[in-house]
Design a protein around this motif. Structure first.
Motif, short mmCIF file in Angstrom:
data_model
loop_
_atom_site.label_atom_id
_atom_site.label_comp_id
_atom_site.label_asym_id
_atom_site.label_seq_id
_atom_site.Cartn_x
_atom_site.Cartn_y
_atom_site.Cartn_z
N ASP A 365 26.54 19.09 93.83
CA ASP A 365 26.91 18.84 95.21
C ASP A 365 28.28 18.13 95.24
O ASP A 365 28.44 17.06 94.67
CB ASP A 365 25.85 17.96 95.86
CG ASP A 365 26.10 17.73 97.35
OD1 ASP A 365 27.21 18.02 97.83
OD2 ASP A 365 25.19 17.24 98.03
N ARG A 367 29.58 16.37 97.29
CA ARG A 367 29.54 15.04 97.91
C ARG A 367 29.02 13.97 96.96
O ARG A 367 29.10 12.78 97.27
CB ARG A 367 28.65 15.08 99.16
CG ARG A 367 29.16 15.98 100.28
CD ARG A 367 28.11 16.21 101.33
NE ARG A 367 26.94 16.91 100.78
CZ ARG A 367 25.87 17.23 101.48
NH1 ARG A 367 25.79 16.91 102.76
NH2 ARG A 367 24.86 17.86 100.91
N ARG A 368 28.47 14.38 95.82
CA ARG A 368 27.88 13.41 94.89
C ARG A 368 28.91 12.99 93.85
O ARG A 368 29.44 13.80 93.11
CB ARG A 368 26.65 14.02 94.21
CG ARG A 368 25.90 13.03 93.31
CD ARG A 368 24.53 13.57 92.96
NE ARG A 368 24.60 14.82 92.25
CZ ARG A 368 24.71 14.94 90.92
NH1 ARG A 368 24.77 13.85 90.17
NH2 ARG A 368 24.77 16.12 90.35
N THR A 448 37.15 12.94 103.53
CA THR A 448 35.78 13.43 103.32
C THR A 448 34.91 12.50 102.48
O THR A 448 33.68 12.58 102.54
CB THR A 448 35.81 14.81 102.65
OG1 THR A 448 36.35 14.68 101.33
CG2 THR A 448 36.66 15.78 103.46
N THR A 450 34.57 12.79 99.38
CA THR A 450 34.06 13.57 98.24
C THR A 450 35.14 13.71 97.18
O THR A 450 36.33 13.76 97.48
CB THR A 450 33.62 14.98 98.69
OG1 THR A 450 34.75 15.68 99.21
CG2 THR A 450 32.54 14.88 99.77
#
Length: 471
Positions: A365, A367-368, A448, A450
């Motif tokens: 992911d 975002r991780r 973001t 991220t």
């Protein structure tokens, strides 16, 4: 026998031994917690099948005489217990001969594991732990001062680790010679750490300076290990600082920490040695005889280092007593990742509800943010990096991994960070897709939060279900 020992390295030996015991503990814990889905009876590469094909002489292991998952677990947890005892200093309380036997136990147990571990244990730090662990047997305990010849052999291993890695870089990839490899490495390394994004975003002139400094540390400084003190201590200290820099920049299992432990054995620390009795004759004979054998075996890694066809991470004997080392002889410029997804739909379509499996360490992911795992070793995550380079690297195990996920195998699911399907309700179909990953820019990070941006490349494995359902 003053020529045989060096009492001024008493504290250095203590630091090295305790660090080695701690790394043994991590290695056995990694084996105990991960072996069932990897090499167990229902593993992707079962030990039973391997020992039926490979003779004991080629890969000495206790598991040639008997294997069961319960027996493997007993060996791994026993290794944890002995390592913990050594970390606590139990060897110092024993007679010299008993201490040597105690140090021999984790070496023999871990040799048995590595020699049946197949692809999952094909990393250079496995052999390095065994080579260094065998030398630790000869170092003695508080009944004797550290033997000079063993201290020399430890420096010799450290020399081969660093110098061999430096040579493979200079021979392997032009970006090491033109100082540009770090333009890519922090982004494309097997398992980035929490600071890797920031290392990647350092100014390019600093990256070039890092590579130049690395060449000095690996190709020049190792020779200074064999010079008089305090020069040797300065050389070892510089190696320790370099390895700590690598610890911060990524997850390389226990490779960096074991190299630090080796360098610690070369440090001239404050002399705290107590008075000891004369060195036993039998001990002197054992150390000199075994050391002579190891020096003779060292011909093979030396020949490999000076060869134009130098190879990395190969053992030259089934006991892993002498080995060759090296890493990143070539650096990938683009990062690809295999993303595994499952769906419960009876008919797989592009618009089906595909849910992604998340791994503990490898990027998934976007975002991780990456986490720090080293010195603990996530074996499946590392092999998934190789799988993304080419399906040929995963041909022996990837199909079985997919099968176990389709079955909802609990042991396999424990290797993952998150499964979108519970074990009692596994997916009907699984597919794998290849994505290109890149680090976000500073502006993208601010917008973001991220660190990754990914782009679909191609299908890696088409939607697949269990054979029993197809029939």
């Amino acid at each position: 026998m003053e020529w045989f020992t060096a009492s001024e390295y008493w504290l250095s030996r203590l630091v090295f031994q305790r660090a080695l015991a701690g790394l043994y503990l991590v290695a056995f814990l990694t084996a105990a917690l991960q072996f069932r889905p990897l090499i167990g009876d229902r593993g992707m590469l079962p030990v039973r099948r391997y020992v039926d094909l490979v003779p004991f002489k080629a890969a000495p292991s206790l598991f040639h005489f008997h294997y069961s998952d319960r027996f493997f677990a007993l060996c791994a947890w026993s290794g944890c217990a002995v390592s913990a005892a050594l970390l606590a200093g139990v060897d110092a309380l024993l007679p010299l001969w008993a201490a040597m036997l105690l140090w021999l136990v984790p070496w023999a147990l871990y040799l048995s594991i590595v020699n049946v571990g197949q692809t999952w244990y094909s990393f250079g730090w496995e052999s390095l732990l065994l080579e260094v662990g065998f030398l630790a047997v000869l170092l003695g305990n508080d009944e004797v001062a550290p033997p000079v010849v063993v201290l020399f052999l430890l420096r010799w291993v450290l020399f081969r680790v660093e110098f061999g890695a430096g040579l493979i870089k200079m021979r392997g990839d032009a970006c090491w010679r033109n100082l540009t490899c770090l333009y890519y490495h922090h982004e494309t390394q097997p398992m980035p750490g929490p600071l890797s994004w920031f290392f990647h975003r350092l100014p390019r002139p600093l990256h070039r300076a890092e590579v130049a400094a690395n060449h000095v540390t690996q190709l020049v400084v190792p020779f200074l290990l064999f010079t008089p003190q305090p020069v040797a201590t300065a050389a070892a200290s510089l190696m320790i600082l370099t390895q700590l820099w690598l610890v911060l920049s990524g997850n390389f299992s226990w490779l960096n920490w074991l190299t630090i432990a080796l360098a610690a054995s070369a440090l001239r620390l404050p002399d705290t040695s107590p008075a000891v009795p004369d060195t036993p004759v039998w001990y002197t004979a054992v150390v000199l005889t075994v050391s002579a054998l190891l020096l003779a075996l060292g011909y093979h890694p030396v020949r490999n280092m000076i060869s134009r066809r130098q190879v990395m991470n190969r053992s030259f004997d089934p006991l892993h007593l002498v080995n060759t080392y090296g890493a990143f002889g070539s650096v990938t410029r683009i990062r690809h990742e295999v993303v595994i997804e499952g769906t419960a739909d009876g008919t797989p379509r592009t618009d089906s509800d595909w849910r992604e499996y998340e791994f503990k360490g490898k990027p998934g992911d976007p975002r991780r943010w990456p986490r720090q795992f080293a010195p603990y070793h996530l074996r499946l995550d590392w092999l998934m990096w190789f799988a993304a380079l080419s399906p040929s690297y995963a041909g022996s195990w990837f199909g079985t991994l997919v099968e176990r996920l389709l079955e909802g195998d609990r042991a396999t699911l424990k290797l993952l960070r998150h499964s979108p399907f519970p074990p009692d309700a596994p997916p009907r179909y699984i597919r794998a897709r290849l994505f290109r990953y890149r680090y976000t820019t500073w502006s993208e990070l601010r917008e973001t939060g991220t660190c990754w941006e990914r782009t679909y490349v191609r299908e890696y494995l088409p939607p697949t279900r269990l054979a029993a359902e197809r029939s």
